[in-house]
Every structure is written in C-alpha cells, then in structure tokens.
Design a protein around this motif. Structure first.
Motif, PDB file in Angstrom:
ATOM      1  N   ILE A   1       0.838  -1.209   0.000  1.00  0.00           N
ATOM      2  CA  ILE A   1       0.000   0.000   0.000  1.00  0.00           C
ATOM      3  C   ILE A   1       0.876   1.264   0.000  1.00  0.00           C
ATOM      4  CG2 ILE A   1      -2.072  -1.031   1.016  1.00  0.00           C
ATOM      5  CD1 ILE A   1      -1.170   0.029   3.754  1.00  0.00           C
TER       6      ILE A   1
ATOM      7  N   PHE B   1      -6.027   8.177   3.627  1.00  0.00           N
ATOM      8  CA  PHE B   1      -6.395   8.130   5.042  1.00  0.00           C
ATOM      9  C   PHE B   1      -7.285   6.949   5.366  1.00  0.00           C
ATOM     10  CE2 PHE B   1      -5.456  12.586   4.503  1.00  0.00           C
ATOM     11  CZ  PHE B   1      -4.939  12.978   5.720  1.00  0.00           C
TER      12      PHE B   1
ATOM     13  N   ILE C   1     -11.165  -5.984  -0.739  1.00  0.00           N
ATOM     14  CA  ILE C   1     -11.475  -5.082   0.376  1.00  0.00           C
ATOM     15  C   ILE C   1     -11.689  -3.699  -0.239  1.00  0.00           C
ATOM     16  CG2 ILE C   1     -10.611  -4.012   2.504  1.00  0.00           C
ATOM     17  CD1 ILE C   1     -11.282  -6.964   2.857  1.00  0.00           C
TER      18      ILE C   1
ATOM     19  N   THR D   1      -5.083  -5.407  -0.215  1.00  0.00           N
ATOM     20  CA  THR D   1      -5.696  -6.723  -0.328  1.00  0.00           C
ATOM     21  C   THR D   1      -6.904  -6.687  -1.249  1.00  0.00           C
ATOM     22  OG1 THR D   1      -4.923  -7.286   1.883  1.00  0.00           O
ATOM     23  CG2 THR D   1      -6.790  -8.537   1.052  1.00  0.00           C
TER      24      THR D   1
ATOM     25  N   LEU E   1      -0.048   5.328   5.174  1.00  0.00           N
ATOM     26  CA  LEU E   1       0.536   4.140   5.811  1.00  0.00           C
ATOM     27  C   LEU E   1       1.656   3.540   4.965  1.00  0.00           C
ATOM     28  CD1 LEU E   1      -2.811   2.549   6.950  1.00  0.00           C
ATOM     29  CD2 LEU E   1      -0.915   3.107   8.476  1.00  0.00           C
TER      30      LEU E   1
ATOM     31  N   TYR F   1     -12.788   4.023   5.259  1.00  0.00           N
ATOM     32  CA  TYR F   1     -11.877   4.528   4.229  1.00  0.00           C
ATOM     33  C   TYR F   1     -12.455   5.850   3.727  1.00  0.00           C
ATOM     34  CZ  TYR F   1      -9.295   0.101   3.650  1.00  0.00           C
ATOM     35  OH  TYR F   1      -8.494  -0.999   3.836  1.00  0.00           O
TER      36      TYR F   1
HETATM   37  N1  SAM Z   1      -7.830  -2.960  -0.953  1.00  0.00           N
HETATM   38  C1  SAM Z   1      -7.199  -1.874  -0.233  1.00  0.00           C
HETATM   39  C2  SAM Z   1      -6.723  -2.365   1.136  1.00  0.00           C
HETATM   40  O1  SAM Z   1      -6.439  -3.532   1.286  1.00  0.00           O
HETATM   41  O2  SAM Z   1      -6.586  -1.571   2.061  1.00  0.00           O
HETATM   42  C3  SAM Z   1      -8.099  -0.663  -0.129  1.00  0.00           C
HETATM   43  C4  SAM Z   1      -8.530  -0.094  -1.449  1.00  0.00           C
HETATM   44  S1  SAM Z   1      -9.588   1.262  -1.301  1.00  0.00           S
HETATM   45  C5  SAM Z   1     -10.035   1.478  -2.999  1.00  0.00           C
HETATM   46  C6  SAM Z   1      -8.511   2.654  -1.107  1.00  0.00           C
HETATM   47  C7  SAM Z   1      -8.615   3.283   0.300  1.00  0.00           C
HETATM   48  O3  SAM Z   1      -7.801   2.544   1.207  1.00  0.00           O
HETATM   49  C8  SAM Z   1      -8.093   4.708   0.357  1.00  0.00           C
HETATM   50  O4  SAM Z   1      -9.087   5.659   0.009  1.00  0.00           O
HETATM   51  C9  SAM Z   1      -7.691   4.850   1.819  1.00  0.00           C
HETATM   52  O5  SAM Z   1      -8.821   5.104   2.630  1.00  0.00           O
HETATM   53  C10 SAM Z   1      -7.179   3.429   2.113  1.00  0.00           C
HETATM   54  N2  SAM Z   1      -5.723   3.345   1.886  1.00  0.00           N
HETATM   55  C11 SAM Z   1      -5.089   2.657   0.902  1.00  0.00           C
HETATM   56  N3  SAM Z   1      -3.747   2.800   1.039  1.00  0.00           N
HETATM   57  C12 SAM Z   1      -3.534   3.578   2.122  1.00  0.00           C
HETATM   58  C13 SAM Z   1      -2.365   4.090   2.782  1.00  0.00           C
HETATM   59  N4  SAM Z   1      -1.133   3.837   2.321  1.00  0.00           N
HETATM   60  N5  SAM Z   1      -2.531   4.856   3.872  1.00  0.00           N
HETATM   61  C14 SAM Z   1      -3.770   5.142   4.351  1.00  0.00           C
HETATM   62  N6  SAM Z   1      -4.888   4.692   3.774  1.00  0.00           N
HETATM   63  C15 SAM Z   1      -4.785   3.925   2.679  1.00  0.00           C
END
Ligand code: SAM
Length: 273
Positions: free
Chosen positions: A12, A210, A89, A86, A186, A158
């Motif tokens: 991520i 976030f 999710i 992942t 993160l 999210y």
């Molecule tokens: N499938 C991903 C997971 O396993 O976390 C999430 C995908 S979702 C489309 C994207 C959201 O995850 C973002 O809007 C944010 O809220 C969160 N997110 C993803 N990467 C992040 C990071 N490095 N730091 C903080 N939040 C993160």
C-alpha cells in the motif's frame, strides 16, 4: 497451477512489503487481472515479473469478469491485484470472487498489506472486535451512521482526502466526541497517526490517503444515562447564557452523544404537544 484464482495482496505504499509468495504467484500465473494496469506494470517491473496483464476494474467488471472466468474454466490460472493492498477489500476484487465461486473455481488468498488492519493495530483503540465499514455511501450516509451509532466495536472507515474533513464532521454529528485515529499515508515516507477526538481535529488541505478509526460506542452512551440528566445539563448551560448550539455541543460531549441526539431530546422537551 491451473483453474485457480489467486487474490494477491500488493503493497500500500512501501514496495518492501511485497511478499516472496506474491512475487512467485505473479510470476507463475498465466495472466494477471489488474485494477490499474499502469500502476501494476511498475510493480511488476520492480520485481522482474513478465506475466501478461489485463485490465479489470469497477467499470468493466461485468464483461471482463466473464472473460476471466472463461479462461480459468479452460484451465488457465490468474491472479487478481488491485490498486494497492488486499483485493476484495473495498475494490472490485469481491465481485470476481463471487463470479468465480459460482463456477466452482478455486480461490487462493495470498496475504499481505491491508490499510484497514494496519490503521487499526496502530490506532490505540480496541482491536478485540471491530467493524470494517469502508467507504460511506454518498447517498443515505446518515442512515448508515445512525445504524452504527450504538455499536460497541471499533469502526474503520476509508475516505478520499478531498472528502475527509466533511466525513469527520458527519462522524462527529452522528457519534459525538469519540476518540479517533487518522492513519495517513501508511507505510510511506510521510506516514502519520493523528490521534484525538471527533469534533476537535482540524486538518488544512489533507493530502495523501487516510483511514479513519473511531472508538465504538462507550457503555455509558448506550445505557447509563436518562434523558432528564441530559436536559438538566443542557438547561443549566442555557441558563448560564451559553449559546444553544454550543450548549448542545458541550452536552453531547459530556454524555458521549451526538449533537443530533441532544437536539432531539431538547426539542422533544421544549416543543408543545
Ligand atoms: N484494498 C485496499 C486495502 O487492502 O486496504 C483498499 C482499497 S480502497 C479502494 C482505497 C482506500 O484505502 C483509500 O481511500 C484509503 O482510505 C485506504 N488506503 C489505501 N492505502 C492507504 C495508505 N497507504 N494509507 C492510508 N490509507 C490507505
């Protein structure tokens, strides 16, 4: 490998979070279904992976999903990767899993980074039981929040940066001044945890990604007070000359309620039958 769908977690933010197994799987499958092929191409180049990519996302998931399933049924193997983290999710991976299961295709999860879990474990809030909410819907979000209001579990949301401030306001309105942790960027260079209370966190121009982790409903909030206590405190503040809105805010904070709850209690009491 053959007739298998691998759900392959990817980093991520920090590429070092890629697992050995993920690299091995991505090298070994016949093709990779990626949410953002440009983004995934960079990841593959970094790990010297040359497997063909196809584009699978929210907009094309019904047509491309069927094509992926057809290839799997012919004996190929595939990996699903999403933008980051992942698969399945809060992304279209979940639909592919459902479709694959309808055709008895084997699903193999390859674990790795997930923003929600990393935000939770560093939040300092209760980790024993939690609810992953993900993105709130644009419409009817207040119904969703009302439905969550009395849940005792820690809540994980999210949110996109441009909607963060508004969402924090909505959470404060619905839940009152509960403890909250914002997990920002993160695993990246500017990783940061902002811990405080709903209603008192101000962020100017939030940047990056976030996760919002909110404390569950405290016991006192669910059962340990009666409406008249709330009214007594509210009326006392009004008598002291505190402005109505501020009196509601302070009363809500004291009882771990939302301003909406206090409003409803006070309106109920002061309006003629
Ligand atoms: N499938 C991903 C997971 O396993 O976390 C999430 C995908 S979702 C489309 C994207 C959201 O995850 C973002 O809007 C944010 O809220 C969160 N997110 C993803 N990467 C992040 C990071 N490095 N730091 C903080 N939040 C993160």
């Amino acid at each position: 490998m053959g007739c298998e769908l691998f759900l392959c977690a990817t980093p991520i933010g920090n590429l070092d979070d890629m697992t050995f197994r993920a690299v091995e799987v991505l090298k070994g499958v016949d093709f990779i279904a990626a949410e953002d092929t440009r983004h995934t191409r960079k990841l593959l180049a970094h790990f010297d992976i040359h497997t063909p990519l196809i584009h699978y996302d929210e907009n094309n998931k019904s047509t491309v999903g069927k094509k992926i399933i057809a290839r799997l049924l012919e004996g190929e193997s595939a990996a699903c990767v999403t933008d980051a983290g992942t698969p399945a999710i809060s992304d279209p991976g979940a639909d592919l899993v459902r479709l694959a299961l309808e055709h008895n295709i084997k699903i193999v999860p390859i674990p790795g980074a997930c923003a929600a879990i990393n935000a939770l474990i560093a939040s300092g809030l209760e980790t024993g039981s939690f609810i992953f909410v993900g993105f709130l819907p644009n419409k009817n979000f207040s119904d969703r929040l009302q439905a969550l209001k009395d849940r005792r579990e820690t809540l994980i949301f999210y949110e996109a940066p441009h909607r963060l401030q508004r969402t924090l306001e909505n959470l404060f309105e619905a839940f009152g001044a509960r403890r909250v942790t914002l997990a920002r960027e993160l695993t990246k260079i500017h990783e940061e945890f902002i811990r405080g209370q709903l209603g008192s966190i101000e962020l100017d121009a939030p940047r990056g990604e976030f996760v919002i982790v909110v404390e569950g409903a405290p016991e006192a909030m669910v059962e340990n007070f009666i409406d008249s206590d709330v009214l007594t405190i509210y009326n006392r503040l009004i008598d002291e000359g505190v402005e109505r809105k501020e009196a509601m805010r302070r009363t809500a904070k004291q009882f771990g309620l939302s301003r909406r709850d206090v409003y409803q209690m006070t309106v109920k009491e002061t309006e003629p039958e």
